[in-house]
Design a protein around this motif. Structure first.
Motif, PDB file in Angstrom:
ATOM      1  N   MET A 199       0.848  -1.201   0.000  1.00  0.00           N
ATOM      2  CA  MET A 199       0.000   0.000   0.000  1.00  0.00           C
ATOM      3  C   MET A 199       0.877   1.242   0.000  1.00  0.00           C
ATOM      4  N   LYS A 200       0.562   2.197  -0.873  1.00  0.00           N
ATOM      5  CA  LYS A 200       1.373   3.406  -0.971  1.00  0.00           C
ATOM      6  C   LYS A 200       1.131   4.307   0.230  1.00  0.00           C
ATOM      7  N   ARG A 201       2.196   4.876   0.710  1.00  0.00           N
ATOM      8  CA  ARG A 201       2.069   5.848   1.789  1.00  0.00           C
ATOM      9  C   ARG A 201       1.585   7.168   1.222  1.00  0.00           C
ATOM     10  N   ARG A 202       0.625   7.805   1.881  1.00  0.00           N
ATOM     11  CA  ARG A 202       0.125   9.108   1.460  1.00  0.00           C
ATOM     12  C   ARG A 202       0.749  10.178   2.341  1.00  0.00           C
ATOM     13  N   TYR A 203       1.571  11.010   1.753  1.00  0.00           N
ATOM     14  CA  TYR A 203       2.213  12.043   2.533  1.00  0.00           C
ATOM     15  C   TYR A 203       1.252  13.200   2.749  1.00  0.00           C
ATOM     16  N   PRO A 204       1.400  13.955   3.841  1.00  0.00           N
ATOM     17  CA  PRO A 204       0.545  15.124   4.047  1.00  0.00           C
ATOM     18  C   PRO A 204       0.678  16.071   2.873  1.00  0.00           C
ATOM     19  N   ILE A 205      -0.405  16.639   2.459  1.00  0.00           N
ATOM     20  CA  ILE A 205      -0.381  17.531   1.292  1.00  0.00           C
ATOM     21  C   ILE A 205       0.079  18.902   1.751  1.00  0.00           C
ATOM     22  N   VAL A 206       1.373  19.045   1.886  1.00  0.00           N
ATOM     23  CA  VAL A 206       1.926  20.290   2.389  1.00  0.00           C
ATOM     24  C   VAL A 206       2.356  21.209   1.255  1.00  0.00           C
ATOM     25  N   ILE A 207       2.151  20.782   0.058  1.00  0.00           N
ATOM     26  CA  ILE A 207       2.638  21.516  -1.080  1.00  0.00           C
ATOM     27  C   ILE A 207       1.725  22.700  -1.370  1.00  0.00           C
ATOM     28  N   PHE A 208       2.153  23.519  -2.274  1.00  0.00           N
ATOM     29  CA  PHE A 208       1.385  24.686  -2.723  1.00  0.00           C
ATOM     30  C   PHE A 208       1.042  25.602  -1.548  1.00  0.00           C
ATOM     31  N   GLN A 209       2.067  26.127  -0.908  1.00  0.00           N
ATOM     32  CA  GLN A 209       1.924  27.061   0.189  1.00  0.00           C
ATOM     33  C   GLN A 209       1.127  26.444   1.337  1.00  0.00           C
ATOM     34  N   SER A 220       2.698  11.326  -4.845  1.00  0.00           N
ATOM     35  CA  SER A 220       3.266  12.322  -3.922  1.00  0.00           C
ATOM     36  C   SER A 220       4.079  13.375  -4.676  1.00  0.00           C
ATOM     37  N   VAL A 221       3.563  13.803  -5.826  1.00  0.00           N
ATOM     38  CA  VAL A 221       4.222  14.826  -6.641  1.00  0.00           C
ATOM     39  C   VAL A 221       3.831  16.208  -6.131  1.00  0.00           C
ATOM     40  N   GLY A 222       4.843  17.020  -5.848  1.00  0.00           N
ATOM     41  CA  GLY A 222       4.578  18.394  -5.454  1.00  0.00           C
ATOM     42  C   GLY A 222       4.667  19.347  -6.626  1.00  0.00           C
ATOM     43  N   TYR A 223       5.805  19.321  -7.298  1.00  0.00           N
ATOM     44  CA  TYR A 223       6.049  20.165  -8.470  1.00  0.00           C
ATOM     45  C   TYR A 223       6.699  19.309  -9.552  1.00  0.00           C
ATOM     46  N   TYR A 224       6.707  19.806 -10.767  1.00  0.00           N
ATOM     47  CA  TYR A 224       7.248  19.006 -11.864  1.00  0.00           C
ATOM     48  C   TYR A 224       7.691  19.920 -12.988  1.00  0.00           C
ATOM     49  N   ASN A 225       8.478  19.361 -13.899  1.00  0.00           N
ATOM     50  CA  ASN A 225       8.866  20.070 -15.111  1.00  0.00           C
ATOM     51  C   ASN A 225       9.327  19.029 -16.125  1.00  0.00           C
ATOM     52  N   PHE A 226       8.793  19.084 -17.327  1.00  0.00           N
ATOM     53  CA  PHE A 226       9.217  18.141 -18.356  1.00  0.00           C
ATOM     54  C   PHE A 226      10.595  18.527 -18.887  1.00  0.00           C
ATOM     55  N   LEU A 227      11.521  17.584 -18.848  1.00  0.00           N
ATOM     56  CA  LEU A 227      12.828  17.800 -19.454  1.00  0.00           C
ATOM     57  C   LEU A 227      12.716  17.657 -20.965  1.00  0.00           C
ATOM     58  N   ASN A 228      11.968  16.673 -21.403  1.00  0.00           N
ATOM     59  CA  ASN A 228      11.667  16.449 -22.809  1.00  0.00           C
ATOM     60  C   ASN A 228      10.401  15.595 -22.875  1.00  0.00           C
ATOM     61  N   SER A 229      10.035  15.112 -24.039  1.00  0.00           N
ATOM     62  CA  SER A 229       8.777  14.380 -24.178  1.00  0.00           C
ATOM     63  C   SER A 229       8.803  13.002 -23.528  1.00  0.00           C
ATOM     64  N   ASP A 230       9.992  12.564 -23.080  1.00  0.00           N
ATOM     65  CA  ASP A 230      10.106  11.233 -22.479  1.00  0.00           C
ATOM     66  C   ASP A 230      10.503  11.261 -21.011  1.00  0.00           C
ATOM     67  N   THR A 231      10.972  12.395 -20.515  1.00  0.00           N
ATOM     68  CA  THR A 231      11.485  12.476 -19.152  1.00  0.00           C
ATOM     69  C   THR A 231      10.869  13.656 -18.423  1.00  0.00           C
ATOM     70  N   VAL A 232      10.425  13.400 -17.205  1.00  0.00           N
ATOM     71  CA  VAL A 232       9.877  14.451 -16.366  1.00  0.00           C
ATOM     72  C   VAL A 232      10.665  14.513 -15.069  1.00  0.00           C
ATOM     73  N   LEU A 233      10.932  15.728 -14.607  1.00  0.00           N
ATOM     74  CA  LEU A 233      11.535  15.967 -13.299  1.00  0.00           C
ATOM     75  C   LEU A 233      10.409  16.244 -12.328  1.00  0.00           C
ATOM     76  N   TYR A 234      10.526  15.733 -11.105  1.00  0.00           N
ATOM     77  CA  TYR A 234       9.454  16.003 -10.148  1.00  0.00           C
ATOM     78  C   TYR A 234       9.981  16.083  -8.719  1.00  0.00           C
ATOM     79  N   TYR A 235       9.308  16.919  -7.942  1.00  0.00           N
ATOM     80  CA  TYR A 235       9.589  17.157  -6.533  1.00  0.00           C
ATOM     81  C   TYR A 235       8.691  16.212  -5.748  1.00  0.00           C
ATOM     82  N   LYS A 236       9.303  15.280  -5.035  1.00  0.00           N
ATOM     83  CA  LYS A 236       8.537  14.249  -4.334  1.00  0.00           C
ATOM     84  C   LYS A 236       8.435  14.583  -2.848  1.00  0.00           C
ATOM     85  N   LEU A 237       7.253  14.397  -2.307  1.00  0.00           N
ATOM     86  CA  LEU A 237       6.986  14.749  -0.921  1.00  0.00           C
ATOM     87  C   LEU A 237       7.431  13.646   0.027  1.00  0.00           C
ATOM     88  N   THR A 238       8.720  13.373  -0.007  1.00  0.00           N
ATOM     89  CA  THR A 238       9.326  12.451   0.938  1.00  0.00           C
ATOM     90  C   THR A 238       9.859  13.254   2.124  1.00  0.00           C
TER      91      THR A 238
END
Length: 287
Positions: free
Chosen positions: A1-11, A142-160
């Motif tokens: 079961m996936k752990r759900r982190y508190p939604i502390v993102i977006f201010q 648990s994605v907070g923020y993200y940015n596509f590097l290209n059409s195959d790769t995405v960078l993401y800020y994980k709420l760990t």
């Protein structure tokens, strides 16, 4: 079961409660003279009490996408037309969408969607109706923020704990770690490199990561914690500091003032972006 982190993102929208959302407006300024840049008097394109945030330009530079939380406490995506000065609501879902940006996977608009089960995923909205498409990276949560590097790769800020910056390759499913304690913004330079920041108690250090070499090189350091940045093809690394936008001159290894918008009524810039044609800068002013 996936752990759900508190939604502390977006201010800390949900953690603090909607009653304590920051008062933010989005302003649009026209840029003059890219060589010696200045800005014309701007206009507040949201101009209402409440939370308006996370602007991004359409690829043609004609619209500004952003997130707004209205009286129903629902976060939805809106689009402001620069020519007509009119705003249209894009999403009308029962979930909350944040951080809208045009995706390199056309013809789609990408968002971070907070689902009813509190998972946070990167989702695509199919244009022109903007109906939800299949969720991208359904295995990434648990994605907070993200940015596509290209059409195959995405960078993401994980709420760990601590928060981390990671990458995910869609074609192979590869998922990897880049750093801990990243800034909430990280920007693509080209399809093989990006810039990001790491925070400590007194300063922010910026790095350029080269994916082909699989290594990062130090770029600059700035005193204090500064979460927001932008990479400009001509000016390089830009960050916000109060009402100022600062530029790092890599040739001289020095920070230089690019814009000071204090005289325009701006108090504190917490997000900003520049369109691809260098005609406009959109920014979030914290009131």
């Amino acid at each position: 079961m996936k752990r759900r982190y508190p939604i502390v993102i977006f201010q800390f929208l949900l953690f603090l409660g909607f009653a304590q959302l920051p008062e933010t407006d989005i302003w649009l300024f026209e840029i003059e003279n890219v060589t010696l840049p200045t800005v014309k008097k701007g206009r507040n394109i949201t101009a209402r009490p409440g939370y308006d945030n996370q602007p991004s330009f359409s690829s043609d530079g004609k619209r500004v996408y952003y997130t707004a939380v209205k009286e129903d406490k629902q976060a939805d995506i809106f689009a402001y037309s620069i020519s007509s000065q009119k705003t249209n609501q894009i999403t009308h879902t029962g979930e909350s969408e944040y951080s809208p940006a045009e995706s390199p996977i056309e013809p789609l608009l990408s968002t971070v969607t907070v689902r009813k089960d509190s998972s946070q995923v990167i989702q695509l909205l199919a244009k022109p109706s903007y109906t939800p498409s299949a969720t991208v990276l359904s295995e990434v949560d648990s994605v907070g923020y993200y940015n596509f590097l290209n059409s195959d790769t995405v960078l993401y800020y994980k709420l760990t704990e601590p928060h981390s910056l990671r990458f995910h390759v869609m074609s192979t499913g590869a998922d990897g770690y880049i750093c801990s304690s990243p800034c909430r913004t990280f920007k693509t330079i080209n399809r093989h490199s990006f810039v990001y920041g790491i925070k400590d108690s007194t300063s922010t250090s910026y790095y350029i990561y080269e994916t082909l070499l699989q290594r990062a090189r130090p770029l600059a350091t700035y005193q204090g914690i500064h979460e927001d940045m932008f990479w400009h093809e001509q000016w390089g690394l830009l960050i916000s500091d109060g009402a100022k936008v600062m530029r790092y001159n890599e040739k001289d290894s020095a920070w230089q003032l690019l814009f000071d918008l204090g005289s325009q009524g701006i108090q504190k810039i917490t997000r900003f972006c520049i369109d691809k044609r260098n005609k406009y800068i959109a920014l979030v002013n914290n009131l």
